[in-house]
Enzyme design. Structure first.
Site, PDB file in Angstrom:
ATOM      1  N   CYS A   1       0.836  -1.204   0.000  1.00 13.89           N
ATOM      2  CA  CYS A   1       0.000   0.000   0.000  1.00 13.89           C
ATOM      3  C   CYS A   1       0.874   1.259   0.000  1.00 13.89           C
ATOM      4  O   CYS A   1       1.496   1.564  -1.004  1.00 13.89           O
ATOM      5  CB  CYS A   1      -0.976  -0.036   1.174  1.00 13.89           C
ATOM      6  SG  CYS A   1      -2.362   1.108   0.976  1.00 13.89           S
TER       7      CYS A   1
ATOM      8  N   HIS B   1      -4.073  -4.968  -0.584  1.00  9.93           N
ATOM      9  CA  HIS B   1      -3.765  -5.566   0.717  1.00  9.93           C
ATOM     10  C   HIS B   1      -3.836  -7.089   0.625  1.00  9.93           C
ATOM     11  O   HIS B   1      -4.932  -7.660   0.658  1.00  9.93           O
ATOM     12  CB  HIS B   1      -4.740  -5.059   1.780  1.00  9.93           C
ATOM     13  CG  HIS B   1      -4.446  -3.670   2.228  1.00  9.93           C
ATOM     14  ND1 HIS B   1      -3.614  -3.389   3.290  1.00  9.93           N
ATOM     15  CD2 HIS B   1      -4.849  -2.467   1.742  1.00  9.93           C
ATOM     16  CE1 HIS B   1      -3.527  -2.080   3.454  1.00  9.93           C
ATOM     17  NE2 HIS B   1      -4.258  -1.502   2.523  1.00  9.93           N
TER      18      HIS B   1
ATOM     19  N   GLU C   1      -3.238  -9.231   2.790  1.00  8.41           N
ATOM     20  CA  GLU C   1      -3.757  -9.825   4.034  1.00  8.41           C
ATOM     21  C   GLU C   1      -5.264  -9.725   4.147  1.00  8.41           C
ATOM     22  O   GLU C   1      -5.876 -10.363   5.011  1.00  8.41           O
ATOM     23  CB  GLU C   1      -3.105  -9.136   5.240  1.00  8.41           C
ATOM     24  CG  GLU C   1      -3.739  -7.837   5.683  1.00  8.41           C
ATOM     25  CD  GLU C   1      -3.564  -6.657   4.726  1.00  8.41           C
ATOM     26  OE1 GLU C   1      -4.247  -5.641   4.916  1.00  8.41           O
ATOM     27  OE2 GLU C   1      -2.749  -6.747   3.791  1.00  8.41           O
TER      28      GLU C   1
END
Length: 372
Positions: free
Chosen positions: A261, A345, A347
């Protein structure tokens, strides 16, 4: 006149002059910030505690918000499992309908949680109208008020979002260590890290050392790390001159490095590329990204208002991921250095876990480097 179940009125104002009045909830007060929206249908506790939203008023497009309440924090190894930070990060929340919770593990309502943390919310407004405004005109400054009489909302806008270094609010003041089975250390440059990223890094088995956002290369290298991660964070990357400078200095050590990011954006700037403000950004949990190397498409979570385009990528890098909807570069691989980045992202939290393998790829880079 709108009936407000809590007996509190509220408003949301956009700097183009749009003013909608509705019902206030959460804390009473007035806040200003950049008005943005997410199309995520769930995961509001994670979104609201994501430090990347610092300085922003968040509109949630899903019509019912609050259905499952807010759970008690679950912490393992010093890492939150059901929130992305220790506090609500947004400046305010705008929803169509704020509902009472009905779920077994809810400890409090959305209204109670926001009231406790001093965050105002507005409901019973036309969020579709607001989102269409933002999509058409672009992200803009705005004001949210709950339980306060506001004559002229414009006077509450003190600074532009792009001018503020929000990392000074979201970065830790001193290093934080997450001890793991392996003594080998990964240094995480923390400008406002999501705990979902922390959790995935911890799963690699390495000990994680979180250092403040403005840590110098010398301070980072004092830990003798096996790899380095530059994580997410809020605000405009183009004003984070020290962070960009430190990234450049760290890359001279040629250690395996992962940028996520904000880390992707900082890597781009440090290597000689450009990062631009997007019209209204990507904020969703179902955005496609295509791996250029094999043409596989993954569904991923996004939260960024700045982007890198094909003509902006730095020398000696190649595109790893691209968003097929608008062509935004969502990942880079350096041709000579052990550096990979993702704008999205991997995750998730909230969102699909299609791309958590990125962390395992980084782990393999670290292990390979150790063997050399």
């Amino acid at each position: 006149m709108t009936y407000c179940k809590r007996g509190t009125e509220g408003l949301i104002y956009l700097e183009d002059g749009t003013l909608l009045r509705g019902c206030g909830f959460g804390a009473k007060g007035v806040r200003y910030g950049e008005v943005v929206f997410t199309t995520a249908m769930n995961g509001y506790p994670e979104s609201m505690t994501d430090p990347s939203y610092r300085g922003q008023i968040l509109i949630i497009t899903h019509p019912l918000v609050g259905n499952y309440g807010v759970p008690n924090p679950i912490v393992r190894n010093g890492i939150l499992q059901n929130f992305e930070s220790e506090q609500i990060q947004i400046e305010g929340l705008v929803v169509t309908e704020e509902t009472d919770p009905s779920k077994w593990n809810s400890s409090k309502s959305l209204h109670q949680w926001m009231a406790e943390q001093g965050i105002p919310g507005v409901s019973s407004v036309d969020t579709r109208l607001l989102v269409k405004k933002v999509r058409t005109l672009g992200s803009m400054m705005g004001v949210i008020a709950s339980g306060e009489h506001v004559e002229d909302p414009r006077k509450y806008i003190e600074m532009r979002y792009d001018e503020i270094d929000f990392t000074k609010f979201t970065s830790p003041k001193s290093p934080i260590i997450h001890q793991n089975n392996s003594p080998d250390i990964i240094v995480l440059v923390d400008c406002g890290i999501k705990h979902g990223i922390l959790e995935e890094l911890y799963k690699t088995g390495f000990t994680i050392v979180r250092v403040p956002c403005k840590s110098s290369a010398d301070e980072i290298m004092n830990y003798s790390p096996k790899g380095i991660v530059f994580g997410n964070g809020p605000g405009n990357p183009n004003i984070l001159k020290d962070l960009v400078k430190n990234f450049s200095a760290v890359m001279e050590y040629k250690l395996p490095t992962l940028g996520i990011c904000l880390g992707h954006q900082v890597a781009t700037l440090a290597l000689g590329g450009n990062v631009r403000k997007m019209k209204f950004g990507h904020r969703a949990i179902n955005k496609p990204v295509t791996d250029i190397s094999n043409n596989k498409c993954y569904i991923s979570t996004h939260n960024h208002g700045y982007g890198v385009y094909k003509e902006d990528i730095p020398p000696d890098t190649q595109i790893w991921f691209v968003n097929p909807d608008d062509g935004v570069v969502e990942g880079l691989i350096h041709k000579r250095l052990p550096l990979i980045t993702t704008q999205f992202h991997p995750e998730a939290r909230p969102g699909p876990n299609d791309t958590t393998w990125v962390f395992q790829k980084f782990k393999k880079m670290v292990i390979k480097d150790e063997g050399n």
